[in-house]
Write a protein that holds these residues in place. Structure first.
Motif, PDB file in Angstrom:
ATOM      1  N   ASP A  57       9.203 -17.221  11.415  1.00  0.00           N
ATOM      2  CA  ASP A  57       9.110 -15.851  11.888  1.00  0.00           C
ATOM      3  C   ASP A  57       7.870 -15.242  11.229  1.00  0.00           C
ATOM      4  OD1 ASP A  57       9.550 -13.435  13.037  1.00  0.00           O
ATOM      5  OD2 ASP A  57      11.402 -12.971  11.963  1.00  0.00           O
ATOM      6  N   PHE A  58       7.537 -14.033  11.622  1.00  0.00           N
ATOM      7  CA  PHE A  58       6.450 -13.344  10.950  1.00  0.00           C
ATOM      8  C   PHE A  58       6.847 -13.011   9.516  1.00  0.00           C
ATOM      9  CE2 PHE A  58       5.855 -12.271  15.489  1.00  0.00           C
ATOM     10  CZ  PHE A  58       4.575 -12.773  15.659  1.00  0.00           C
ATOM     11  N   GLU A  59       5.858 -12.763   8.680  1.00  0.00           N
ATOM     12  CA  GLU A  59       6.100 -12.373   7.293  1.00  0.00           C
ATOM     13  C   GLU A  59       6.206 -10.848   7.237  1.00  0.00           C
ATOM     14  OE1 GLU A  59       6.417 -13.151   3.060  1.00  0.00           O
ATOM     15  OE2 GLU A  59       6.536 -14.440   4.822  1.00  0.00           O
ATOM     16  N   TRP A  60       7.439 -10.353   7.192  1.00  0.00           N
ATOM     17  CA  TRP A  60       7.650  -8.913   7.165  1.00  0.00           C
ATOM     18  C   TRP A  60       7.474  -8.389   5.751  1.00  0.00           C
ATOM     19  CZ3 TRP A  60       8.341  -5.577  11.184  1.00  0.00           C
ATOM     20  CH2 TRP A  60       8.539  -6.161  12.445  1.00  0.00           C
ATOM     21  N   VAL A  61       6.692  -7.319   5.618  1.00  0.00           N
ATOM     22  CA  VAL A  61       6.498  -6.673   4.317  1.00  0.00           C
ATOM     23  C   VAL A  61       6.838  -5.193   4.459  1.00  0.00           C
ATOM     24  CG1 VAL A  61       4.707  -8.311   3.625  1.00  0.00           C
ATOM     25  CG2 VAL A  61       4.051  -6.166   4.721  1.00  0.00           C
ATOM     26  N   TYR A  62       7.135  -4.574   3.338  1.00  0.00           N
ATOM     27  CA  TYR A  62       7.559  -3.167   3.354  1.00  0.00           C
ATOM     28  C   TYR A  62       6.685  -2.344   2.405  1.00  0.00           C
ATOM     29  CZ  TYR A  62      11.258  -5.459   5.816  1.00  0.00           C
ATOM     30  OH  TYR A  62      11.945  -6.226   6.732  1.00  0.00           O
ATOM     31  N   THR A  63       5.423  -2.700   2.400  1.00  0.00           N
ATOM     32  CA  THR A  63       4.421  -1.991   1.616  1.00  0.00           C
ATOM     33  C   THR A  63       3.290  -1.574   2.543  1.00  0.00           C
ATOM     34  OG1 THR A  63       3.281  -4.078   1.105  1.00  0.00           O
ATOM     35  CG2 THR A  63       4.936  -3.298  -0.481  1.00  0.00           C
ATOM     36  N   GLU A  64       2.485  -0.626   2.095  1.00  0.00           N
ATOM     37  CA  GLU A  64       1.313  -0.232   2.858  1.00  0.00           C
ATOM     38  C   GLU A  64       0.260  -1.332   2.797  1.00  0.00           C
ATOM     39  OE1 GLU A  64      -0.176   3.486   1.540  1.00  0.00           O
ATOM     40  OE2 GLU A  64       1.592   4.629   2.175  1.00  0.00           O
ATOM     41  N   GLN A  65      -0.653  -1.309   3.743  1.00  0.00           N
ATOM     42  CA  GLN A  65      -1.719  -2.298   3.728  1.00  0.00           C
ATOM     43  C   GLN A  65      -2.540  -2.154   2.443  1.00  0.00           C
ATOM     44  OE1 GLN A  65      -5.384  -1.467   5.989  1.00  0.00           O
ATOM     45  NE2 GLN A  65      -4.123  -0.140   7.275  1.00  0.00           N
ATOM     46  N   PRO A  66      -3.077  -3.279   1.929  1.00  0.00           N
ATOM     47  CA  PRO A  66      -3.750  -3.239   0.620  1.00  0.00           C
ATOM     48  C   PRO A  66      -5.104  -2.550   0.625  1.00  0.00           C
ATOM     49  CG  PRO A  66      -3.951  -5.414   1.603  1.00  0.00           C
ATOM     50  CD  PRO A  66      -3.035  -4.632   2.495  1.00  0.00           C
ATOM     51  N   HIS A  67      -5.704  -2.368   1.781  1.00  0.00           N
ATOM     52  CA  HIS A  67      -7.090  -1.901   1.818  1.00  0.00           C
ATOM     53  C   HIS A  67      -7.231  -0.441   1.406  1.00  0.00           C
ATOM     54  CE1 HIS A  67      -8.160  -5.691   3.663  1.00  0.00           C
ATOM     55  NE2 HIS A  67      -7.156  -5.528   4.492  1.00  0.00           N
ATOM     56  N   THR A  68      -6.225   0.363   1.696  1.00  0.00           N
ATOM     57  CA  THR A  68      -6.323   1.790   1.363  1.00  0.00           C
ATOM     58  C   THR A  68      -6.438   2.001  -0.137  1.00  0.00           C
ATOM     59  OG1 THR A  68      -4.986   2.309   3.317  1.00  0.00           O
ATOM     60  CG2 THR A  68      -5.235   4.033   1.650  1.00  0.00           C
ATOM     61  N   GLN A  69      -5.570   1.350  -0.897  1.00  0.00           N
ATOM     62  CA  GLN A  69      -5.591   1.511  -2.348  1.00  0.00           C
ATOM     63  C   GLN A  69      -6.847   0.915  -2.969  1.00  0.00           C
ATOM     64  OE1 GLN A  69      -3.658   3.330  -4.237  1.00  0.00           O
ATOM     65  NE2 GLN A  69      -4.776   2.751  -6.093  1.00  0.00           N
ATOM     66  N   ARG A  70      -7.252  -0.271  -2.477  1.00  0.00           N
ATOM     67  CA  ARG A  70      -8.446  -0.898  -3.040  1.00  0.00           C
ATOM     68  C   ARG A  70      -9.691  -0.036  -2.757  1.00  0.00           C
ATOM     69  NH1 ARG A  70      -7.858  -6.401  -1.817  1.00  0.00           N
ATOM     70  NH2 ARG A  70      -8.826  -6.132   0.225  1.00  0.00           N
ATOM     71  N   ARG A  71      -9.736   0.564  -1.571  1.00  0.00           N
ATOM     72  CA  ARG A  71     -10.852   1.451  -1.250  1.00  0.00           C
ATOM     73  C   ARG A  71     -10.937   2.606  -2.253  1.00  0.00           C
ATOM     74  NH1 ARG A  71      -9.102   3.373   3.393  1.00  0.00           N
ATOM     75  NH2 ARG A  71      -9.840   1.508   4.487  1.00  0.00           N
ATOM     76  N   LYS A  72      -9.807   3.226  -2.547  1.00  0.00           N
ATOM     77  CA  LYS A  72      -9.782   4.343  -3.493  1.00  0.00           C
ATOM     78  C   LYS A  72     -10.254   3.894  -4.873  1.00  0.00           C
ATOM     79  CE  LYS A  72      -5.991   6.843  -1.224  1.00  0.00           C
ATOM     80  NZ  LYS A  72      -4.580   7.284  -1.357  1.00  0.00           N
ATOM     81  N   GLU A  73      -9.781   2.743  -5.320  1.00  0.00           N
ATOM     82  CA  GLU A  73     -10.158   2.261  -6.653  1.00  0.00           C
ATOM     83  C   GLU A  73     -11.646   1.944  -6.731  1.00  0.00           C
ATOM     84  OE1 GLU A  73      -7.744  -0.994  -7.866  1.00  0.00           O
ATOM     85  OE2 GLU A  73      -5.833   0.062  -7.546  1.00  0.00           O
ATOM     86  N   ILE A  74     -12.163   1.283  -5.696  1.00  0.00           N
ATOM     87  CA  ILE A  74     -13.577   0.894  -5.717  1.00  0.00           C
ATOM     88  C   ILE A  74     -14.476   2.121  -5.666  1.00  0.00           C
ATOM     89  CG2 ILE A  74     -15.385  -0.287  -4.417  1.00  0.00           C
ATOM     90  CD1 ILE A  74     -13.330  -2.396  -3.630  1.00  0.00           C
ATOM     91  N   LEU A  75     -14.139   3.093  -4.821  1.00  0.00           N
ATOM     92  CA  LEU A  75     -14.975   4.290  -4.722  1.00  0.00           C
ATOM     93  C   LEU A  75     -14.927   5.109  -6.006  1.00  0.00           C
ATOM     94  CD1 LEU A  75     -14.364   5.509  -1.060  1.00  0.00           C
ATOM     95  CD2 LEU A  75     -16.429   4.489  -2.013  1.00  0.00           C
ATOM     96  N   ALA A  76     -13.774   5.104  -6.677  1.00  0.00           N
ATOM     97  CA  ALA A  76     -13.685   5.825  -7.952  1.00  0.00           C
ATOM     98  C   ALA A  76     -14.566   5.182  -9.014  1.00  0.00           C
ATOM     99  CB  ALA A  76     -12.231   5.867  -8.426  1.00  0.00           C
TER     100      ALA A  76
END
Length: 322
Positions: A9-28
């Motif tokens: 089956d698909f891999e179901w996850v219950y978290t937000e996509q990782p790119h939003t948080q990484r974007r915030k960290e990198i820009l900071a």
């Protein structure tokens, strides 16, 4: 690339996509990355050159035998057309003329679409926004195969067939998964495309039309460049849903291989994505990535733990339209 993941089956996850948080960290940490955002001044000239090369090729192939039509469609014209689809991908993020000239980007994408033979750019723009906003979103991200595709295309032979038919699934899946009303720009896209097709047919006959369309279909199916379709988001390692590729085919594909960087910063044009990786190296160097798109296709077909089900899915709330 490490321990594989069995698929049923698909891999179901219950978290937000990782790119939003990484974007915030990198820009900071590296605010200078904001200076990389904005239009690529060279993109419109590169794309225009590719379009006119294909029109010249239409004239050159008009008297060739059919076997050479298909040979050059696969070996040359299809490579240009696939590259143009990736230019259209970049243009969909307004990097040809900038966000303040959004309509210019839409019209230029229609121009870039002309050698592809089939109207595509306006529909791609409409759905690609969702791919970024709702990465892996159930019934929202139409880049994810359907349940039928995951269930049926599960043996090497069937997966090979799925790769060959990928252009068909890629174009028809949105109509089943997340149908949307036809836009005015899609109508303009179709009118412009079919008008050029008719002009080419009138001037030089059927063979140039077959050259263009066959190249598009063949090079988006089983072809080294098409490895990027699988490499970008198919889960070769559990817990990782986006992968980059740093090999030489990026030169032909507007750096689409820098896909983690692209999803982190979609407003940065492909030509500057290597600079993102260089500036924020500690965020990317230790993430799993691919060395070869051909190897990706090979593993996809012959590794029985990888297939159309090898995708991360999540439930996403619809964002409010502005």
């Amino acid at each position: 690339m490490g321990n594989r993941v069995t698929r049923g089956d698909f891999e179901w996850v219950y978290t937000e996509q990782p790119h939003t948080q990484r974007r915030k960290e990198i820009l900071a940490k590296y605010p200078e990355i904001k200076t990389l955002m904005g239009p690529d001044p060279h993109l419109k000239w590169i794309v225009s050159g590719m379009v006119f090369v294909q029109f010249l090729a239409c004239y050159l192939v008009k008297d060739l035998s059919w076997k050479w039509i298909f040979f050059w469609a696969y070996a040359f014209g299809g490579c240009i057309n696939h590259s143009l689809t990736l230019a259209i991908h970049d243009i969909s993020h307004n990097v040809a003329f900038g966000n303040k000239q959004a309509k210019w980007n839409r019209w230029f994408a229609i121009f870039a679409n002309l050698p592809i033979g089939i109207p595509y750019s306006a529909s791609f723009k409409k759905y690609h926004i969702d791919h970024h906003r709702y990465l892996g979103g159930d019934s929202l991200d139409v880049d994810i195969p359907t349940d039928f595709e995951g269930w049926f295309f599960c043996t090497p032979l069937r997966k090979l067939l799925w790769l060959f038919l990928q252009p068909l699934f890629y174009s028809l899946r949105p109509l089943y998964v997340n149908p949307k009303a036809i836009t005015r720009m899609e109508i303009f896209n179709a009118l412009a495309q079919f008008s050029i097709d008719l002009i080419i047919y009138y001037l030089w006959g059927l063979k140039p039309i077959i050259y263009l369309i066959a190249g598009t279909i063949l090079c988006m199916g089983i072809h080294p460049i098409s490895g990027h379709f699988i490499a970008e988001h198919y889960m070769f390692l559990k817990g990782y849903e986006t992968y980059s590729y740093y090999g030489p085919l990026n030169w032909l594909t507007f750096n689409v291989g820098y896909h983690m960087e692209h999803h982190d910063f979609p407003s940065i044009p492909g030509c500057r994505l290597p600079m993102v990786k260089k500036i924020a190296a500690e965020y990317y160097d230790n993430l799993p990535h691919h060395q070869s798109w051909i190897r990706v296709l090979w593993d996809f077909v012959f590794d029985d733990t990888i297939g159309p089900y090898s995708r991360v899915k999540r439930l996403c709330k619809l964002a409010k339209e502005s």
